[in-house]
Design an enzyme around this catalytic site. Structure first.
Site, short mmCIF file in Angstrom:
data_model
loop_
_atom_site.label_atom_id
_atom_site.label_comp_id
_atom_site.label_asym_id
_atom_site.label_seq_id
_atom_site.Cartn_x
_atom_site.Cartn_y
_atom_site.Cartn_z
N HIS A 67 71.28 35.65 61.86
CA HIS A 67 71.38 35.94 60.43
C HIS A 67 71.06 37.41 60.18
CE1 HIS A 67 70.60 34.24 56.12
NE2 HIS A 67 71.14 35.46 56.07
N GLU A 138 77.42 33.05 54.87
CA GLU A 138 76.33 32.72 53.95
C GLU A 138 76.90 32.75 52.53
OE1 GLU A 138 71.71 33.82 52.87
OE2 GLU A 138 72.96 35.36 53.77
N ALA A 149 69.31 36.76 46.35
CA ALA A 149 70.02 38.04 46.33
C ALA A 149 71.54 37.87 46.38
CB ALA A 149 69.56 38.91 47.49
N GLN A 150 72.02 36.63 46.36
CA GLN A 150 73.46 36.38 46.36
C GLN A 150 73.99 36.52 44.93
OE1 GLN A 150 75.21 35.51 49.29
NE2 GLN A 150 73.33 35.66 50.47
N HIS A 225 66.75 30.72 56.25
CA HIS A 225 65.54 31.44 55.86
C HIS A 225 64.52 30.59 55.06
CE1 HIS A 225 67.89 32.11 52.24
NE2 HIS A 225 68.51 33.17 52.70
N HIS A 260 58.81 38.58 53.04
CA HIS A 260 59.52 37.40 52.56
C HIS A 260 58.60 36.18 52.46
CE1 HIS A 260 63.09 39.80 53.35
NE2 HIS A 260 63.77 38.92 52.65
N ASP A 283 67.71 38.88 58.80
CA ASP A 283 68.40 38.87 57.49
C ASP A 283 68.47 40.29 56.94
OD1 ASP A 283 69.76 37.90 55.31
OD2 ASP A 283 68.02 36.96 54.37
#
Length: 309
Positions: A67, A138, A149-150, A225, A260, A283
């Protein structure tokens, strides 16, 4: 040095798949590792080139990042061979030897461009850089409630027909898909992924614990994640997090950058999930390896200040 000779790196601690060699050696022939073992059991050859280090050096296998979006001002969504080449040439410097080029939730056109580019790059790569072993899709088949954050404007319901088009565009190289199985048609796509040997990963998902169970029955085997972009743990509703802890069928990604999730939560996850099911990921975005500044992630500005983005 004779091209037919071998390099012997010894007096190091070598971590292999199933043992730790305290007084180990690594033999390299034609720039490839051909042998590891205990130096006390190795018979030196006349053409061996010896490099002695010390047991304080720890040697581990190359990392595989399943990722990763970008590094060194390159991103898989750039949709260029140059971007993937930059990623592939940079990552070995920190021990990553192969990776899944990871896409973002974006317009169908942007996603397809990135997939076509990655598929072509995978089939044509010939260098000794890190190997692009596949693609991680993803999104965009995720939950608007857990977008993270997408970009929410490009999120859409899971769609088997669209995935089939994208897999064809990618030359069959999509190996892992992050999706929210509780969304309409989510279980249908999960089943299709399982049938076609693609890993279905639950991520950016608001699934309940029972819905995760249904997804596992349909073929889900992975969590994207842990902690980030998912329904958390509650004593009356264990959610995606509870399922990650308790369901042995699931392999679980974790970002261990201390940002994170807190170190204590890393320990909690490790104690519960163990190394048997845990997968460390970065990520990372294009800002990785770069200085403080403002960078792009899926069309969104990201402000990087020291260790925080």
């Amino acid at each position: 040095m004779d091209t037919h000779s071998s390099i012997i790196i010894y007096n190091v601690t070598v971590y292999s798949e199933n043992q730790t060699l305290k007084n180990g050696y690594i033999k390299l022939t034609d720039k490839k590792i051909t042998e590891i073992g205990d130096i006390n059991q190795y018979v030196l050859q006349p053409k061996d080139h010896i490099i002695e280090l010390s047991p304080s050096y720890k040697v581990i296998p190359g990392a595989i990042d399943v990722h990763i979006h970008g590094v060194n001002n390159a991103d898989a969504m750039d949709g260029t061979a140059e971007a993937l080449k930059t990623m592939a040439s940079t990552l070995p410097k920190e021990g990553t030897t192969s990776f899944l080029a990871t896409t973002m939730t974006q317009s169908n056109e942007a996603v397809e461009k990135a997939l076509r580019n990655a598929g072509t790059y995978i089939e044509e790569q010939t260098s000794t850089d890190a190997e692009v072993v596949g693609i991680h899709l993803e999104g965009p088949f995720i939950s608007p409630k857990r977008a993270g954050a997408q970009p929410p404007t490009h999120i859409q319901d899971p769609n088997v027909a669209l995935f089939q088009e994208w897999q064809k565009a990618a030359g069959g190289h999509i190996k892992l898909v992050t999706l929210a199985p509780e969304q309409p048609n989510g279980l249908a796509l999960t089943s299709y992924l399982k049938e076609t040997n693609v890993v279905a990963s639950i991520g950016h998902s608001d699934s309940t614990y029972d819905q995760v169970g249904e997804a596992i029955e349909a073929g889900a085997s992975h969590i994207t994640h842990l902690y980030n972009g998912m329904r958390g743990l509650h004593h009356r509703e264990p959610g995606v997090l509870g399922a990650a802890y308790l369901r042995d069928e699931l392999f679980v990604e974790l970002i261990t950058d201390g940002i994170h999730c807190r170190p204590e939560m890393v320990k909690l996850a490790y104690d519960q999930i163990t190394s048997e099911r845990m997968i460390l990921i970065t990520d990372s975005l294009r800002a990785k390896w770069l200085k403080n500044g403002t960078y792009d992630l899926g069309g969104q500005p990201v402000h990087v200040n020291d260790t925080t983005a």
